[in-house]
Design a protein around this motif. Sequence first.
Motif, PDB file in Angstrom:
ATOM      1  N   ALA A 157       0.826  -1.211   0.000  1.00 43.95           N
ATOM      2  CA  ALA A 157       0.000   0.000   0.000  1.00 43.95           C
ATOM      3  C   ALA A 157       0.858   1.258   0.000  1.00 43.95           C
ATOM      4  O   ALA A 157       0.576   2.229  -0.714  1.00 43.95           O
ATOM      5  N   ARG A 176      -3.738  -0.734  -7.741  1.00 37.97           N
ATOM      6  CA  ARG A 176      -4.512  -1.183  -6.577  1.00 37.97           C
ATOM      7  C   ARG A 176      -5.499  -2.283  -6.954  1.00 37.97           C
ATOM      8  O   ARG A 176      -5.956  -3.047  -6.093  1.00 37.97           O
ATOM      9  N   ARG A 191       2.370   1.892  -3.453  1.00 38.66           N
ATOM     10  CA  ARG A 191       1.385   2.416  -4.401  1.00 38.66           C
ATOM     11  C   ARG A 191       1.052   3.877  -4.087  1.00 38.66           C
ATOM     12  O   ARG A 191       1.011   4.723  -4.982  1.00 38.66           O
TER      13      ARG A 191
END
Length: 456
Positions: free
Chosen positions: A319, A438, A322
């Motif tokens: 996460a 994602r 990204r």
Amino acid sequence: MSTSAERTLASSIHDAKLKSAISKAARHLMPMLVILYFVAFLDRTNVGFAQAALKADRGVSDAAFALGAGIFFIGYAIFEVPSNLLLKRFGARFWLARISITWGIVAACFAFTTNDVMFNVLRFLLGVTEAGLFPGVIMFLSEWFPNKVRVQMFAIFYLAQPFSQMIGAPMSGGLISFGDSLGFARGWQVMFFGEGILAILAGIAALFLLTNSPAKAKFLDDDEKLALSNAMAVEDQARNQDGPKGIWSAMANWKVWYFTVIYFALQIAVYGTTFYLPQEVAGLLGKKVGWEVGLVSAIPWLVGLFACYFLGRAAHTVARRRNWGTLLYIGTGLFIVGSAWAGVSSQPLLGIVFITLAVASFLAVGPITWAYPTSFLTGAAAAAGIGLINSLGNLGGFVAPLMRTAFNSAMPTTSGAWGVISLGVFAFLGALMMYLTRFFRTAKSDELLDEPVMHH
């Protein structure tokens, strides 16, 4: 002692040896790799300091300079994948040294440039001889360092870019000023020859300082070799489950092409800014390219050095990679556009600030971008896939100067704002594509990112 306790003790010993092995590998390998990329980046971008002198002394036109600045990437792209496959065959130690020595010879030959044709031929040959260095090191690091710390190692490797400009920019400017004072040679000749010799010396040093694999590392004890080899074997198995098998499968894989487009967008911003940075700074300051401009040109790279290292350390989960990646691509685009606005508005200080933030953003996002393909590519597929992403992505370095020149010709302004703005648009494309990751299925090796492994 119970079986469970024995397993826990064995695991903790293994973790301690793994941490020790990673720490030792970083200390022994990273300085040499940084030096190699430092000299490579210096030799491919120092033409920016010689543009005006080459035009005055040898009649190299603006159009020829733009073509020469970009044609490097044609030779680079053609020979990138073959070079990476040969590195896989002959080993990183020998092949990276060979690359450095041969490109150093070509780089030194720029001192004898006589006309447009020779300049462009040498730029093409520089790309041919340097092909394989960057993707070879990316592949090399993906075989030495687990996923959890790989972005951090990529970031350390990337520090060569800011170092090469922070130290190299004043050095190039200084060599030009020093050479002009000698009388028997032009300053730009001294710069090209001296910086070419540096690459040859770095290549010779690499033969003695690099090691092909953990199993052959004399600086690791047997337990450290075993711990690191086992950790990499687990990741290789995970990557084998996700990724393509073999050369042709990798080159046809949609994810490989997806990240090629992202990297292409990044390189448009990087080289469109880097090639013209000395002239842009000179224009903002109202000075000629020389020591003073070289010193100010180093400021963006100094800030970028810290951004690259600390954000590389921070991006240690899927996460975070990204989110940071998306924000940094957006920042790259916004700051590049901001620098164009500052030029139009005659705001030199603001222009330097925007250029500095743009450089910091695109430097920091590079290591994060490379974390994605190395999470699903291994073996021969990694050699081909990483080589393909870097070779075609780096064609952005060919397109950027030509695109910037074309926009400035079509919509001329005193500051060349439209050419600069065109670079920022591609950074926004990179941001969108990074955000859309994602929706990708998480790679098996990326699942290991969330496990409590060492962080140092």
